[in-house]
Design a protein around this motif. Structure first.
Motif, mmCIF file in Angstrom:
data_model
loop_
_atom_site.group_PDB
_atom_site.id
_atom_site.type_symbol
_atom_site.label_atom_id
_atom_site.label_comp_id
_atom_site.label_asym_id
_atom_site.label_seq_id
_atom_site.Cartn_x
_atom_site.Cartn_y
_atom_site.Cartn_z
ATOM 1 N N GLN A 239 0.208 -1.232 0.065
ATOM 2 C CA GLN A 239 0.003 -0.077 0.313
ATOM 3 C C GLN A 239 0.733 1.049 0.350
ATOM 4 O O GLN A 239 0.264 2.102 -0.489
ATOM 5 C CB GLN A 239 -1.370 -0.194 1.173
ATOM 6 C CG GLN A 239 -2.090 -1.246 1.167
ATOM 7 C CD GLN A 239 -2.784 -0.505 -0.021
ATOM 8 O OE1 GLN A 239 -3.770 0.189 -0.450
ATOM 9 N NE2 GLN A 239 -2.828 -1.787 -1.115
ATOM 10 N N SER A 240 2.222 0.838 0.269
ATOM 11 C CA SER A 240 2.553 2.754 0.369
ATOM 12 C C SER A 240 4.136 1.954 -0.174
ATOM 13 O O SER A 240 4.996 0.507 0.414
ATOM 14 C CB SER A 240 3.691 2.840 1.627
ATOM 15 O OG SER A 240 3.325 1.735 2.411
ATOM 16 N N PHE A 241 4.914 3.026 -0.474
ATOM 17 C CA PHE A 241 6.445 2.064 -1.040
ATOM 18 C C PHE A 241 6.937 3.738 -1.740
ATOM 19 O O PHE A 241 6.868 4.563 -2.394
ATOM 20 C CB PHE A 241 5.555 1.370 -3.163
ATOM 21 C CG PHE A 241 7.376 0.826 -3.060
ATOM 22 C CD1 PHE A 241 7.658 -0.584 -2.618
ATOM 23 C CD2 PHE A 241 7.624 1.231 -4.444
ATOM 24 C CE1 PHE A 241 8.266 -0.820 -3.083
ATOM 25 C CE2 PHE A 241 8.686 0.312 -4.931
ATOM 26 C CZ PHE A 241 9.290 -0.726 -4.110
ATOM 27 N N PRO A 242 7.993 3.863 -0.217
ATOM 28 C CA PRO A 242 8.695 5.249 -0.494
ATOM 29 C C PRO A 242 9.101 5.796 -1.470
ATOM 30 O O PRO A 242 9.192 7.141 -1.950
ATOM 31 C CB PRO A 242 9.825 4.899 0.261
ATOM 32 C CG PRO A 242 9.780 3.392 0.792
ATOM 33 C CD PRO A 242 8.540 3.141 0.419
ATOM 34 N N SER A 243 9.560 5.015 -2.365
ATOM 35 C CA SER A 243 10.779 5.587 -3.464
ATOM 36 C C SER A 243 11.057 3.937 -4.456
ATOM 37 O O SER A 243 11.232 3.263 -4.597
ATOM 38 C CB SER A 243 12.338 5.547 -3.090
ATOM 39 O OG SER A 243 12.797 5.888 -4.101
ATOM 40 N N VAL A 244 10.537 5.044 -5.754
ATOM 41 C CA VAL A 244 9.709 4.113 -6.967
ATOM 42 C C VAL A 244 11.250 4.847 -7.900
ATOM 43 O O VAL A 244 11.034 5.649 -8.471
ATOM 44 C CB VAL A 244 8.401 4.172 -7.834
ATOM 45 C CG1 VAL A 244 8.501 3.402 -8.487
ATOM 46 C CG2 VAL A 244 7.322 3.808 -6.738
ATOM 47 N N ASN A 245 11.621 3.292 -8.486
ATOM 48 C CA ASN A 245 13.039 3.650 -8.544
ATOM 49 C C ASN A 245 13.076 4.108 -10.990
ATOM 50 O O ASN A 245 13.525 4.560 -11.379
ATOM 51 C CB ASN A 245 14.250 2.848 -8.494
ATOM 52 C CG ASN A 245 14.477 2.815 -7.334
ATOM 53 O OD1 ASN A 245 14.660 4.004 -6.977
ATOM 54 N ND2 ASN A 245 15.528 2.033 -7.014
ATOM 55 N N PHE A 246 11.816 3.043 -11.058
ATOM 56 C CA PHE A 246 11.170 2.568 -12.401
ATOM 57 C C PHE A 246 10.504 3.959 -12.749
ATOM 58 O O PHE A 246 9.323 3.576 -12.533
ATOM 59 C CB PHE A 246 11.409 1.592 -13.173
ATOM 60 C CG PHE A 246 9.362 0.771 -11.733
ATOM 61 C CD1 PHE A 246 8.479 0.928 -11.930
ATOM 62 C CD2 PHE A 246 10.805 0.195 -10.912
ATOM 63 C CE1 PHE A 246 7.273 0.239 -11.166
ATOM 64 C CE2 PHE A 246 9.227 -0.554 -9.866
ATOM 65 C CZ PHE A 246 7.989 -0.183 -10.352
#
Length: 820
Positions: A239-246
């Motif tokens: 539900q949370s993902f602090p840092s999306v690289n793609f």
């Protein structure tokens, strides 16, 4: 020099994919193909020939693999500088297409048995073996030696086993497709070695063991542009993902994964470059997240269908429409629980070609701004709670091919104006459940601008004359004009209308006259003319597989040659007519028949004893006739039988002679009431018929105790033993029957059923409501003893009738507390 060219090529690919979604495969195809000026390497040619020898290639798709220069061979690409094979494109469909050209020659994709020769192709950077058969090759272990690969497509190849983690050693890969095989992966840690990957497709790869950390691993691919994880057995959606690289992702497909009623996380809607988002059939709930300004402006396809999403969509549409140049072309929100209005801002999404909002709970009219969507090709609003009048401006959507408005609460009038410019319309559905009728009012000489393939109009009021405009529709495949108040004879031209017609449903009208003895439709499979006023003898139409003529005025006998003339029948419903004579023994030749309903006619005589060949029969209803004699054991023992209804006849004989042959696990309904059957209810009935939900034996000559073994039929919800001569006490274990305590849904879905039940002393006719009836009737017997207090546990019991017995004692205090 070659290195500089490669570097430039990769840079070009990256830049193009940043600006718009293009096919990586097309880039490789255009850049890698081209015959070498040097000529191919002998060792590599020999490797290809060994590979060819290992093929089972019945269509000779690689027959061009002859001669010295393998760079000229189909699917082979060589380096212009060195002559080394750098590309092998053996896509099975492509091979077939190139081999057959424009001919109709049948092509079978080759079965590949030996892959080891490919390991000699040390400079290979493009390998496509998709759409071939690798059934003899157990795993992918050969592949990780080809370490120069930048493109690898092994989709649809029947590979099975575990994805080897060594595939992560292919560090140059930009494109990887392992989808639609029988592969598993316990984790995705091997992806960390593919940091340059731009395209990843693992559709149908079983990732259930990797479900908790899949996103963290994918996040190690900063250049990723497309991620396809369709039906991978994933169950966890963070539900949370602090840092999306793609952050450059343009395609995200997570559809057909069960995310256990998660809501859609906000991070999914934070991609600014996303063009295609697929989250259908994911068991998602909650409202659609808010969209920050500027996000999803490049989105072309959004699919959130077949979930449990709820709430209104006004804010969602408003945010999408705030994009200065919205790219949205396809919107799928069907089969959710969305409510409220379809907002006026929908009209600002002017590039929309397809809108699927069906099967929700929208309660509004169609917004007038719909006329702004000049590119719209598909509009699906069926099965909601929409109301009001249908705007005439819908007739201005000249690109519209599919218009589905059925299953709503429309009112008012539809005229020619609603279809004025719909020249491309080929699929149209309309129905209304409103108490204020929706009128379909067009002039008798109207010539529609469209040519329909499918028309579905239900519960609307037509003019009483048969719609003449239908005569202009020469490409029809399906016609449904149901409950439309047509009161006319069927015109002769209808029977010659379209050679492609497959379904004709004119049921629930007031059609009159006789039916033709023969039909010219070779493709017509389903004919539904039930609930009309049609007369004459039963016609025999050879190609028809489903024939429904219930509740008409047909007369005469069932033709003796019915099985010879209609050998492909799957469903036959002739109930509620005036058919007479006996049931011909030839009916037993209908080996494909699944549904047989002949109830409420004037049929008489004995039933033929040979039903063994009708092993596909699921449903039999011969009730309300004058049939006599014994019940054939070959009928009772049919292996697929779910519904057996023989009530209101003159059948005789011992009850056990039929029951002991019944296939207990499949049978759900057994109605033998109002006959002349004798004997006792056998004690083994609970073991023999554990799945029965409806059991009616009323009005026979049965006697003895009511066996307590009936309590083993726990799912029963209709038990009618009235008007017999049963004695003894009422088993107290009836209070544990779960069928009277909880509703298990419509277990008869897909079956047109009809039954008369006596509720509280009065007879009622039931169709689809049968699943909701919970009845227990032991009246007019010789039962004694007290009323078991355990019966008060049956919380869903609608009707309990114990009258006209010899019961004694106190009436249980809560006996009147049954649910209505």
């Amino acid at each position: 020099m070659a290195s500089m060219k490669t570097t430039f090529l990769l840079a070009l690919i990256y830049l193009l994919l940043q600006t718009e979604l293009i096919s990586l495969e097309a880039i490789w195809s255009n850049s890698s193909t081209g015959n070498s000026t040097v000529g191919c390497i002998d060792m590599e040619r020999e490797a290809l020939l060994k590979f060819k020898e290992g093929l089972y290639d019945p269509s000779s798709t690689l027959s061009s693999w002859v001669g010295e220069d393998c760079c000229d061979w189909l699917g082979v690409g060589c380096s212009n500088r060195t002559g080394n094979i750098i590309k092998l494109d053996l896509n099975g469909q492509l091979l077939c297409d190139q081999m057959s050209g424009n001919t109709s020659r049948e092509c079978w994709n080759p079965t590949i048995g030996v892959l080891s020769p490919l390991l000699e192709l040390k400079y290979l950077n493009y390998l496509d073996l998709s759409l071939n058969d690798f059934q003899e090759i157990p795993n992918l272990n050969f592949i990780y030696s080809l370490n120069k690969l930048t493109y690898l497509n092994l989709s649809y190849t029947s590979f099975d086993g575990t994805i080897p983690p060594q595939i992560g050693n292919l560090s140059n890969l930009l494109y990887l497709d392992l989808s639609w095989n029988i592969l598993t992966a316990s984790n995705l840690n091997w992806l960390s070695g593919l940091s340059s990957l731009k395209y990843l497709s693992l559709n149908y790869v079983i990732l259930s063991q990797a479900t908790t950390d899949w996103l963290q691993t994918v996040n190690l691919l900063p250049s990723l542009l497309e991620l396809h994880l369709f039906e991978c057995g994933l169950h966890y959606l963070p539900q949370s993902f602090p840092s999306v690289n793609f952050t450059s992702l343009s395609v995200l497909d997570l559809s057909h994964n069960d995310f256990n009623s998660s809501s859609i996380p906000q991070w999914v809607f934070n991609f600014t470059s996303l063009t295609n988002l697929q989250l259908s059939y994911c068991n998602l709930k909650g409202s659609i997240p808010k969209i920050a300004k500027g996000n999803l402006c490049k989105l072309q396809t959004l699919d959130l269908s077949e979930n449990n999403l709820s709430g209104e969509i006004t804010e969602f549409f408003q945010a999408l429409s705030e994009c200065s140049n919205s790219s949205l072309e396809e919107l799928y929100l069907g089969e959710n629980q969305l409510i409220g209005n379809i907002p006026h801002s929908l009209g600002n999404l002017k590039r929309l070609r397809e809108i699927q909002l069906h099967s929700n709970a929208f309660s509004c009219s169609i917004p007038s701004s719909i006329q702004n969507l000049s590119r719209l090709e598909i509009l699906s609003l069926n099965d909601n709670k929409m109301n009001g009048t249908i705007p005439e401006s819908i007739g201005q959507l000249s690109e519209l091919g599919v218009l589905r408005l059925s299953g709503n609460y429309w009112q008012g009038i539809m005229t020619e104006t609603h279809f004025l410019n719909l020249t491309k319309l080929y699929d149209f559905s309309l129905s209304s459940s409103s108490s204020n009728l929706l009128v379909f009012n067009v002039t008798h000489d109207w010539i529609p601008p469209f040519s329909l393939q499918n028309v579905y109009i239900l519960d609307c009021q037509f003019n009483p004359t048969f719609p003449a405009w239908l005569r202009t529709q020469k490409e029809l495949r399906e016609i449904y004009l149901v409950n439309t108040a047509i009161s006319d004879t069927i015109p002769n031209w209808l029977w010659n209308l379209s050679s492609q017609l497959e379904v004709l449903d004119l049921s629930h009208n007031k059609l009159m006259g006789n039916l033709p003895k023969s039909l010219n439709f070779s493709s017509l499979k389903s004919v539904l003319l039930d609930f009309n006023h049609l007369e004459g003898p039963l016609p025999l139409w050879p190609n028809v597989t489903r024939l429904y003529l219930r509740s008409n005025l047909l007369s005469g006998p069932i033709p003796i040659r019915i099985s010879q003339e209609m050998p492909h029948l799957i469903a036959l419903d002739l109930s509620g007519n005036y058919l007479n004579g006996s049931i011909p023994s030839s009916i037993n030749g209908l080996g494909q028949l699944m549904y047989l309903a002949l109830s409420n006619n004037c049929l008489s005589g004995n039933i033929d004893y040979h039903w063994e060949s009708m092993r596909s029969l699921v449903f039999i209803d011969l009730s309300k006739n004058n049939l006599s004699g014994g019940i054939p054991s070959s009928m009772c023992s049919l292996p697929s039988l779910m519904w057996l209804q023989l009530s209101n006849n003159n059948f005789s004989g011992n009850l056990s002679l039929c029951l002991k042959f019944v296939p207990g696990k499949s049978l759900l309904t057994l109605d033998l009431g109002e006959n002349r059957l004798s004997g006792t209810i056998p004690e083994w009935i609970g073991e023999r018929l554990p799945s029965i939900t409806i059991l009616s034996l009323r009005g026979n000559m049965l006697f003895g105790d009511i066996p307590k073994q009936l309590c083993g039929i726990t799912s029963i919800h209709v038990l009618d033993l009235a008007q017999n001569n049963f004695s003894g006490s009422i088993p107290s274990c009836f209070g544990s029957l779960t069928g009277y305590k909880s509703f298990h849904g419509n277990i008869y879905a897909g079956i047109t059923k009809h039954m008369d039940l006596v509720v509280k002393g009065r007879q009622y006719e039931y169709y689809d409501q049968i699943s909701n009836v919970n009845l227990m009737d032991f009246s007019k017997n010789s039962l004694s003893g007290g009323i078991p207090t355990e019966l008060t546990n049956l919380t869903l019991l609608n009707s309990l009738n114990l009258s006209w017995n010899h019961l004694t004692g106190v009436i249980p205090e809560n006996i009147g507390a049954y649910a209505n």
